[in-house]
Design a protein around this motif. Structure first.
Motif, PDB file in Angstrom:
ATOM      1  N   ASP A  50       0.824  -1.203   0.000  1.00 38.60           N
ATOM      2  CA  ASP A  50       0.000   0.000   0.000  1.00 38.60           C
ATOM      3  C   ASP A  50       0.861   1.256   0.000  1.00 38.60           C
ATOM      4  O   ASP A  50       2.097   1.193  -0.001  1.00 38.60           O
ATOM      5  N   LYS A  51       0.204   2.408  -0.018  1.00 43.95           N
ATOM      6  CA  LYS A  51       0.921   3.683  -0.111  1.00 43.95           C
ATOM      7  C   LYS A  51       1.816   3.943   1.090  1.00 43.95           C
ATOM      8  O   LYS A  51       2.787   4.706   1.011  1.00 43.95           O
ATOM      9  N   ALA A  52       1.514   3.315   2.219  1.00 45.35           N
ATOM     10  CA  ALA A  52       2.308   3.477   3.432  1.00 45.35           C
ATOM     11  C   ALA A  52       3.481   2.506   3.495  1.00 45.35           C
ATOM     12  O   ALA A  52       4.266   2.547   4.448  1.00 45.35           O
ATOM     13  N   GLY A  53       3.599   1.637   2.485  1.00 44.50           N
ATOM     14  CA  GLY A  53       4.696   0.681   2.453  1.00 44.50           C
ATOM     15  C   GLY A  53       4.414  -0.618   3.178  1.00 44.50           C
ATOM     16  O   GLY A  53       5.314  -1.458   3.318  1.00 44.50           O
ATOM     17  N   ARG A  54       3.187  -0.817   3.611  1.00 45.32           N
ATOM     18  CA  ARG A  54       2.814  -2.081   4.259  1.00 45.32           C
ATOM     19  C   ARG A  54       2.395  -3.097   3.201  1.00 45.32           C
ATOM     20  O   ARG A  54       1.804  -2.732   2.181  1.00 45.32           O
ATOM     21  N   PHE A  55       2.677  -4.344   3.485  1.00 53.58           N
ATOM     22  CA  PHE A  55       2.307  -5.423   2.576  1.00 53.58           C
ATOM     23  C   PHE A  55       1.076  -6.150   3.102  1.00 53.58           C
ATOM     24  O   PHE A  55       0.954  -6.402   4.306  1.00 53.58           O
ATOM     25  N   TRP A  56       0.188  -6.487   2.175  1.00 54.62           N
ATOM     26  CA  TRP A  56      -1.030  -7.206   2.492  1.00 54.62           C
ATOM     27  C   TRP A  56      -0.980  -8.550   1.791  1.00 54.62           C
ATOM     28  O   TRP A  56      -0.672  -8.633   0.592  1.00 54.62           O
ATOM     29  N   PHE A  57      -1.277  -9.606   2.544  1.00 57.78           N
ATOM     30  CA  PHE A  57      -1.255 -10.960   2.006  1.00 57.78           C
ATOM     31  C   PHE A  57      -2.628 -11.590   2.210  1.00 57.78           C
ATOM     32  O   PHE A  57      -3.071 -11.793   3.347  1.00 57.78           O
ATOM     33  N   ALA A  58      -3.304 -11.905   1.108  1.00 56.43           N
ATOM     34  CA  ALA A  58      -4.566 -12.624   1.172  1.00 56.43           C
ATOM     35  C   ALA A  58      -4.278 -14.110   1.053  1.00 56.43           C
ATOM     36  O   ALA A  58      -3.557 -14.538   0.154  1.00 56.43           O
ATOM     37  N   THR A  59      -4.834 -14.899   1.965  1.00 55.44           N
ATOM     38  CA  THR A  59      -4.607 -16.333   1.938  1.00 55.44           C
ATOM     39  C   THR A  59      -5.931 -17.068   2.087  1.00 55.44           C
ATOM     40  O   THR A  59      -6.968 -16.471   2.374  1.00 55.44           O
ATOM     41  N   ARG A  60      -5.889 -18.383   1.926  1.00 51.88           N
ATOM     42  CA  ARG A  60      -7.082 -19.190   2.157  1.00 51.88           C
ATOM     43  C   ARG A  60      -7.433 -19.205   3.645  1.00 51.88           C
ATOM     44  O   ARG A  60      -8.551 -19.546   4.020  1.00 51.88           O
ATOM     45  N   GLY A  61      -6.458 -18.849   4.492  1.00 53.83           N
ATOM     46  CA  GLY A  61      -6.704 -18.706   5.915  1.00 53.83           C
ATOM     47  C   GLY A  61      -6.892 -17.239   6.258  1.00 53.83           C
ATOM     48  O   GLY A  61      -7.784 -16.575   5.738  1.00 53.83           O
ATOM     49  N   ASN A  62      -6.019 -16.704   7.130  1.00 53.50           N
ATOM     50  CA  ASN A  62      -6.109 -15.309   7.549  1.00 53.50           C
ATOM     51  C   ASN A  62      -5.571 -14.363   6.487  1.00 53.50           C
ATOM     52  O   ASN A  62      -4.834 -14.763   5.578  1.00 53.50           O
ATOM     53  N   THR A  63      -5.920 -13.083   6.638  1.00 54.24           N
ATOM     54  CA  THR A  63      -5.330 -12.006   5.848  1.00 54.24           C
ATOM     55  C   THR A  63      -4.306 -11.302   6.725  1.00 54.24           C
ATOM     56  O   THR A  63      -4.614 -10.896   7.851  1.00 54.24           O
ATOM     57  N   PHE A  64      -3.077 -11.149   6.217  1.00 53.85           N
ATOM     58  CA  PHE A  64      -1.987 -10.608   7.015  1.00 53.85           C
ATOM     59  C   PHE A  64      -1.536  -9.250   6.489  1.00 53.85           C
ATOM     60  O   PHE A  64      -1.534  -9.012   5.275  1.00 53.85           O
ATOM     61  N   ILE A  65      -1.112  -8.376   7.423  1.00 50.90           N
ATOM     62  CA  ILE A  65      -0.475  -7.102   7.094  1.00 50.90           C
ATOM     63  C   ILE A  65       0.943  -7.146   7.660  1.00 50.90           C
ATOM     64  O   ILE A  65       1.147  -7.493   8.830  1.00 50.90           O
ATOM     65  N   TYR A  66       1.906  -6.779   6.828  1.00 52.56           N
ATOM     66  CA  TYR A  66       3.321  -6.865   7.201  1.00 52.56           C
ATOM     67  C   TYR A  66       3.958  -5.493   7.082  1.00 52.56           C
ATOM     68  O   TYR A  66       3.946  -4.884   6.007  1.00 52.56           O
ATOM     69  N   ASP A  67       4.505  -4.977   8.191  1.00 54.54           N
ATOM     70  CA  ASP A  67       5.120  -3.647   8.200  1.00 54.54           C
ATOM     71  C   ASP A  67       6.623  -3.689   8.004  1.00 54.54           C
ATOM     72  O   ASP A  67       7.299  -2.668   8.153  1.00 54.54           O
ATOM     73  N   GLY A  68       7.150  -4.845   7.642  1.00 51.61           N
ATOM     74  CA  GLY A  68       8.586  -5.007   7.471  1.00 51.61           C
ATOM     75  C   GLY A  68       9.232  -5.688   8.657  1.00 51.61           C
ATOM     76  O   GLY A  68      10.374  -6.169   8.560  1.00 51.61           O
ATOM     77  N   LYS A  69       8.514  -5.743   9.768  1.00 48.27           N
ATOM     78  CA  LYS A  69       9.017  -6.395  10.975  1.00 48.27           C
ATOM     79  C   LYS A  69       8.049  -7.441  11.523  1.00 48.27           C
ATOM     80  O   LYS A  69       8.460  -8.519  11.928  1.00 48.27           O
ATOM     81  N   THR A  70       6.765  -7.069  11.532  1.00 50.82           N
ATOM     82  CA  THR A  70       5.773  -7.903  12.195  1.00 50.82           C
ATOM     83  C   THR A  70       4.581  -8.170  11.282  1.00 50.82           C
ATOM     84  O   THR A  70       4.124  -7.266  10.573  1.00 50.82           O
ATOM     85  N   PHE A  71       4.082  -9.395  11.344  1.00 54.19           N
ATOM     86  CA  PHE A  71       2.850  -9.757  10.660  1.00 54.19           C
ATOM     87  C   PHE A  71       1.687  -9.660  11.650  1.00 54.19           C
ATOM     88  O   PHE A  71       1.757 -10.191  12.755  1.00 54.19           O
ATOM     89  N   THR A  72       0.625  -8.967  11.249  1.00 56.00           N
ATOM     90  CA  THR A  72      -0.580  -8.907  12.065  1.00 56.00           C
ATOM     91  C   THR A  72      -1.756  -9.415  11.247  1.00 56.00           C
ATOM     92  O   THR A  72      -1.767  -9.312  10.012  1.00 56.00           O
ATOM     93  N   VAL A  73      -2.747  -9.961  11.927  1.00 52.06           N
ATOM     94  CA  VAL A  73      -3.939 -10.499  11.266  1.00 52.06           C
ATOM     95  C   VAL A  73      -4.987  -9.399  11.150  1.00 52.06           C
ATOM     96  O   VAL A  73      -5.289  -8.713  12.128  1.00 52.06           O
ATOM     97  N   LEU A  74      -5.535  -9.202   9.958  1.00 53.19           N
ATOM     98  CA  LEU A  74      -6.583  -8.213   9.741  1.00 53.19           C
ATOM     99  C   LEU A  74      -7.901  -8.743  10.309  1.00 53.19           C
ATOM    100  O   LEU A  74      -8.341  -9.839   9.961  1.00 53.19           O
ATOM    101  N   THR A  75      -8.513  -7.951  11.184  1.00 57.28           N
ATOM    102  CA  THR A  75      -9.775  -8.357  11.806  1.00 57.28           C
ATOM    103  C   THR A  75     -10.800  -7.228  11.712  1.00 57.28           C
ATOM    104  O   THR A  75     -10.452  -6.060  11.547  1.00 57.28           O
TER     105      THR A  75
END
Length: 349
Positions: free
Chosen positions: A193-218
């Motif tokens: 995204d424009k802020a430099g965060r990565f979004w990963f869509a999976t068959r399980g959870n959706t993850f956001i990655y800031d370069g250090k930590t993965f968090t689950v989108l809820t």
């Protein structure tokens, strides 16, 4: 009446036939050597499941299908991979250098410079040979969404990110996935995204990655699961399409636009949002609007200014189809291309 032309060259109105059945054999070059391209010009485009469509900087249309990678130059189709691999292809990307990347199921990824191919597999560091999506980030790294997680390629080596259970993390083991992971761990879509965060869509959870930590989108304590497509629109909104329908997220608020399954989300140059979705559960709170409750199969829909401003307004139904609809592309001439179970179609408006 709207015309939906299944693309055929030179007779563009000729109808494609047959769908994909049975298993596809896998051919993989020994030692991942460079293979010279032996292009095969054909009178038609793909016959089978078509997953992804892009247009390159020269205006050529590239199509990833279960019967190969096809290039359409406006006059004829060329099967680029017919002499290289019989693998099923899911994804295609042109990077900022003009190099093409093709993701396959079982044979890893192919890099194509216009003359020859180089095949990357788990032997080279790729996490898994099932490659469903390809994405280039702002730094020029190429990301591969695979079964089991994701791989990032910097031009020299791979760095892998593995999904284990409900958690995604950088793989520090140095080992690659040599067996098929659970399908739940498949990465379907990647964006930065424009802020430099990565979004990963999976068959399980959706993850956001800031370069250090993965968090689950809820949302309201519930994770977004089985998301198939993520995009960021021109205004910076994040759109998610998947099992829970179509959602727009502006960074603070979620709005649900559709409850039926959404397989692909695409923004055109005018800011309209196009989706491919199941069509048997759509509802509208406004009387007199077009309903798709009685239409079977899948639909290609367009959310225009009115339906984007009011999420209770149903989108325009461009095509109702008995089979699934996959990737969507707006070409330079304004036509809309979309993949189906039996090839590719072009809609001229």
């Amino acid at each position: 009446m709207m015309k939906h032309i299944q693309v055929y060259a030179p007779f563009l109105m000729f109808v494609l036939y047959t769908s994909c059945t049975g298993q596809n054999r896998i051919e993989q070059p020994a030692g991942n050597s460079r293979l010279e391209a032996e292009n095969v010009i054909t009178s038609r485009g793909p016959n089978h499941i078509t997953r992804n469509i892009i247009q390159d900087r020269k205006g050529n249309i590239w199509i990833a299908a279960f019967d190969g990678i096809f290039r359409y130059d406006g006059k004829s189709f060329t099967n680029i991979t017919s002499k290289v691999s019989s693998a099923r292809f899911f994804s295609v990307l042109e990077d900022n250098k003009g190099t093409l990347w093709f993701g396959s199921v079982g044979s890893g990824v192919y890099r194509y410079d216009g003359k020859s191919f180089h095949n990357f597999t788990t032997k080279d560091g790729l996490l898994n040979n099932e490659v469903g999506t390809i994405y280039e980030d702002k730094k020029g790294n190429i990301w591969f969404g695979v079964n089991g997680g994701a791989s990032r390629y910097d031009g020299k080596s791979f760095r892998n990110y593995r999904i284990i259970g409900d958690v995604m993390r950088e793989d520090g083991t140095g080992k690659n996935v040599t067996v098929f992971e659970r399908r739940q761990n498949e990465v379907s879509s990647i964006i930065e995204d424009k802020a430099g965060r990565f979004w990963f869509a999976t068959r399980g959870n959706t993850f956001i990655y800031d370069g250090k930590t993965f968090t689950v989108l809820t949302h309201r304590g519930k994770p977004f699961k089985n998301v198939r497509s993520i995009i960021e629109d021109k205004k910076g909104n994040i759109w998610l399409g998947g099992m829970d329908g179509l959602w727009r997220y502006n960074g603070s608020t979620f709005i649900n636009f559709a409850k039926q399954f959404v397989g692909y989300v695409y923004e055109d140059r005018k800011g309209n949002i196009w989706t491919s979705s199941a069509s048997d559960k759509a509802q509208s709170s406004k009387p007199g609007l077009q309903s798709i409750n009685n239409q079977k199969g899948w639909t290609l829909s367009r959310y225009n200014v009115e339906s984007l401003a009011d999420h209770t307004t149903l989108p325009e139904i461009i095509r109702a189809n008995d089979g699934m609809i996959f990737g969507i592309l707006e070409a330079n001439d304004g036509s809309i291309w979309f993949g189906t179970l039996n090839g590719v179609y072009r809609y001229d408006g």
